[in-house]
Write an enzyme that holds these catalytic residues in place. Sequence first.
Site, PDB file in Angstrom:
ATOM      1  N   LYS A 178      -6.275  15.624  20.035  1.00 26.49           N
ATOM      2  CA  LYS A 178      -5.291  16.447  20.740  1.00 26.49           C
ATOM      3  C   LYS A 178      -5.738  16.475  22.186  1.00 26.49           C
ATOM      4  O   LYS A 178      -6.616  17.240  22.572  1.00 26.49           O
ATOM      5  CB  LYS A 178      -5.293  17.858  20.147  1.00 26.49           C
ATOM      6  CG  LYS A 178      -3.954  18.564  20.187  1.00 26.49           C
ATOM      7  CD  LYS A 178      -3.391  18.795  21.564  1.00 26.49           C
ATOM      8  CE  LYS A 178      -3.934  20.002  22.260  1.00 26.49           C
ATOM      9  NZ  LYS A 178      -3.618  20.043  23.693  1.00 26.49           N
ATOM     10  N   CYS A 288     -17.447  20.424  34.411  1.00 27.40           N
ATOM     11  CA  CYS A 288     -18.108  21.534  33.720  1.00 27.40           C
ATOM     12  C   CYS A 288     -19.546  21.712  34.203  1.00 27.40           C
ATOM     13  O   CYS A 288     -20.081  22.803  34.179  1.00 27.40           O
ATOM     14  CB  CYS A 288     -18.096  21.288  32.223  1.00 27.40           C
ATOM     15  SG  CYS A 288     -18.796  19.700  31.778  1.00 27.40           S
ATOM     16  N   GLU A 390     -16.392  31.679  35.596  1.00 29.53           N
ATOM     17  CA  GLU A 390     -16.189  30.264  35.934  1.00 29.53           C
ATOM     18  C   GLU A 390     -14.858  30.102  36.663  1.00 29.53           C
ATOM     19  O   GLU A 390     -13.825  30.561  36.188  1.00 29.53           O
ATOM     20  CB  GLU A 390     -16.165  29.411  34.653  1.00 29.53           C
ATOM     21  CG  GLU A 390     -16.044  27.926  34.962  1.00 29.53           C
ATOM     22  CD  GLU A 390     -15.803  27.070  33.712  1.00 29.53           C
ATOM     23  OE1 GLU A 390     -14.967  27.455  32.868  1.00 29.53           O
ATOM     24  OE2 GLU A 390     -16.449  26.025  33.593  1.00 29.53           O
TER      25      GLU A 390
HETATM   26  P1  NAD Z   1      -8.866  24.722  27.623  1.00 29.07           P
HETATM   27  O1  NAD Z   1      -9.803  25.441  26.739  1.00 29.07           O
HETATM   28  O2  NAD Z   1      -7.762  25.476  28.251  1.00 29.07           O
HETATM   29  O3  NAD Z   1      -8.163  23.532  26.835  1.00 29.07           O
HETATM   30  C1  NAD Z   1      -8.914  22.510  26.200  1.00 29.07           C
HETATM   31  C2  NAD Z   1      -8.108  21.957  25.047  1.00 29.07           C
HETATM   32  O4  NAD Z   1      -7.968  22.950  24.046  1.00 29.07           O
HETATM   33  C3  NAD Z   1      -6.688  21.533  25.430  1.00 29.07           C
HETATM   34  O5  NAD Z   1      -6.378  20.347  24.744  1.00 29.07           O
HETATM   35  C4  NAD Z   1      -5.858  22.704  24.929  1.00 29.07           C
HETATM   36  O6  NAD Z   1      -4.520  22.370  24.641  1.00 29.07           O
HETATM   37  C5  NAD Z   1      -6.607  23.082  23.670  1.00 29.07           C
HETATM   38  N1  NAD Z   1      -6.392  24.464  23.206  1.00 29.07           N
HETATM   39  C6  NAD Z   1      -6.155  25.559  23.950  1.00 29.07           C
HETATM   40  N2  NAD Z   1      -6.069  26.653  23.157  1.00 29.07           N
HETATM   41  C7  NAD Z   1      -6.252  26.230  21.879  1.00 29.07           C
HETATM   42  C8  NAD Z   1      -6.274  26.880  20.604  1.00 29.07           C
HETATM   43  N3  NAD Z   1      -6.098  28.185  20.488  1.00 29.07           N
HETATM   44  N4  NAD Z   1      -6.496  26.125  19.511  1.00 29.07           N
HETATM   45  C9  NAD Z   1      -6.708  24.797  19.614  1.00 29.07           C
HETATM   46  N5  NAD Z   1      -6.687  24.123  20.789  1.00 29.07           N
HETATM   47  C10 NAD Z   1      -6.477  24.829  21.909  1.00 29.07           C
HETATM   48  O7  NAD Z   1      -9.766  23.992  28.710  1.00 29.07           O
HETATM   49  P2  NAD Z   1      -9.257  23.116  29.957  1.00 29.07           P
HETATM   50  O8  NAD Z   1      -8.648  24.058  30.937  1.00 29.07           O
HETATM   51  O9  NAD Z   1      -8.495  21.952  29.457  1.00 29.07           O
HETATM   52  O10 NAD Z   1     -10.631  22.544  30.536  1.00 29.07           O
HETATM   53  C11 NAD Z   1     -11.416  23.245  31.456  1.00 29.07           C
HETATM   54  C12 NAD Z   1     -12.560  23.926  30.754  1.00 29.07           C
HETATM   55  O11 NAD Z   1     -13.305  22.967  30.023  1.00 29.07           O
HETATM   56  C13 NAD Z   1     -13.557  24.586  31.681  1.00 29.07           C
HETATM   57  O12 NAD Z   1     -13.945  25.820  31.145  1.00 29.07           O
HETATM   58  C14 NAD Z   1     -14.748  23.628  31.658  1.00 29.07           C
HETATM   59  O13 NAD Z   1     -15.996  24.193  31.952  1.00 29.07           O
HETATM   60  C15 NAD Z   1     -14.692  23.141  30.254  1.00 29.07           C
HETATM   61  N6  NAD Z   1     -15.378  21.861  30.118  1.00 29.07           N
HETATM   62  C16 NAD Z   1     -16.574  21.830  29.460  1.00 29.07           C
HETATM   63  C17 NAD Z   1     -17.265  20.636  29.333  1.00 29.07           C
HETATM   64  C18 NAD Z   1     -18.586  20.572  28.614  1.00 29.07           C
HETATM   65  O14 NAD Z   1     -18.989  19.479  28.262  1.00 29.07           O
HETATM   66  N7  NAD Z   1     -19.253  21.684  28.373  1.00 29.07           N
HETATM   67  C19 NAD Z   1     -16.724  19.467  29.882  1.00 29.07           C
HETATM   68  C20 NAD Z   1     -15.502  19.538  30.549  1.00 29.07           C
HETATM   69  C21 NAD Z   1     -14.826  20.742  30.657  1.00 29.07           C
END
Ligand code: NAD
Length: 486
Positions: A178, A288, A390
């Site tokens: 997804k 991240c 963040e």
């Molecule tokens: P997000 O959590 O909003 O979304 C990530 C994914 O989860 C998307 O595909 C979204 O559609 C899905 N999603 C959202 N709610 C959901 C639910 N309730 N159930 C299942 N899936 C769901 O994150 P984002 O805005 O896409 O990315 C940014 C974030 O990602 C920042 O917090 C960043 O720090 C983090 N990040 C972490 C790493 C790491 O390796 N630790 C790497 C990259 C980004």
Amino acid sequence: MKEFKHFINGQYVASASGKTFENRSPVDNSLLGKTYEAGREEVDAAVKAAKAALKGPWGKLTQVERTKLLNKVADRINERFEEFLEAECLDTGKPRSIAAHIDIPRGAANFKAFTETSANLPTEGFRMDTPDGKGAMNFGHRTPKGVIAVVAPWNLPLLLMTWKVGPALACGNTVVVKPSEETPMTTTLLGEVMNECGVPPGVFNVVHGFGPDSAGEFLTTHPDVDAITFTGETRTGEAIMKAAAVGLRNISLECGGKNPSIVFADCDIEKAVEGTMRSAFVNCGQVCLGTERVYVERPIFDQFLARMKEEVAKLKLGRPEDEQANFGPLVSQEHRSKVKYYYDLAVEEGAKVEIGGGIPDMGAALNDGAWIEPTIWTGLADDARVMREEIFGPCCHIRPFDSEDEVIALANDTDYGLAAAIWTENSARAVRVAEQMEAGIVWVNAWFLRDLRTSFGGAKQSGIGREGGVHGMEFYTEMKNICIKL
Ligand code: NAD
């Protein structure tokens, strides 16, 4: 008008409901295409296909055959490099120079690196005594975990998705991906590559949509998903962890960060400036591992701040194809509103805006894009929200410190624990401080220098589990002990 469909059982399919959502360019808000939103029906079809594929030709491949197939996938991504590059830049707005250097090559490399790891993964063996004196042999045997749900973010779409799909397939699992609703393109394109390379239908599936009450939730709550690997925000990670609790499915969570960078007076200041510039501003601050809190030892504080401001002033904002540009827009209008909210909050909380702080005038053609100025603040209290939450934008706060103990306490005073960077030419100090950082990854005189054989993941609210090298193999396989009485 481009359409981004689901990829299920080797075929591109629209949603039965016909429901779509817009994919807009972060560069100028123009319409790039429409993406189908999966309902329960499409998610169920994808999970069924993935489950069936485990028992099909894929499940019978030898390790060597699987390795050959996945190496072919890596090669084919590189052969279609230009298409992947264009798709990634359209979706994210990032400069081509960055995506060509990081996103696409690393996205392809993930398919090679993990086949090697999985092929060379040792298991344990123990001979034990038994009362009859004849003994028994124990040996570990790994099998694929099954159907893996891969939920990915938008900041490095291809790279972070294949970082999970690569090891999952290398271990013999099947996947339902997804991708983020913001960035559907490269994941969709990967379906074509899978077919071209002869990866059996059902091994790699893609469903598009949002999180709650959409594809993300339907996938992570699906009872036939055996494990869930997620990268994204900590709050989403919590929702996924709850979903995984039903049926006791395993999770791997890579979540947010509020990463510190510590600059000691004995550092090579130009190296520290170059590294901190990258860690705070590359990919428009949407990494991240990026730095949002910079601590500088007082004797070099003024000099360091001045050099950072000089370098920020040189950043060149522009379209992905502009060869002079090294700084793109944020991923979406929605994300810009979030980042801008924090820019305003910083001022309310008493920050001095050293540079940036607003929305740039990019000219009529680009002003509808998600542009934002790279920003440096000083003067915030350690408990300000801007210092603790963040932001995920191109910004950092720079604060002086006076002693090693003080800065260790400041750096660790956060709910997160993903990464930290230390800048010093004193190697004893580097090790001493690194050992005390509450973070999964610590760089000394470097940032984002990644050897794929090493562990990757966060402490505290930055995640659960470790990916990379042999560490991810624990998640992607089921370990079995076989005991043979002699
Ligand atoms: P997000 O959590 O909003 O979304 C990530 C994914 O989860 C998307 O595909 C979204 O559609 C899905 N999603 C959202 N709610 C959901 C639910 N309730 N159930 C299942 N899936 C769901 O994150 P984002 O805005 O896409 O990315 C940014 C974030 O990602 C920042 O917090 C960043 O720090 C983090 N990040 C972490 C790493 C790491 O390796 N630790 C790497 C990259 C980004």
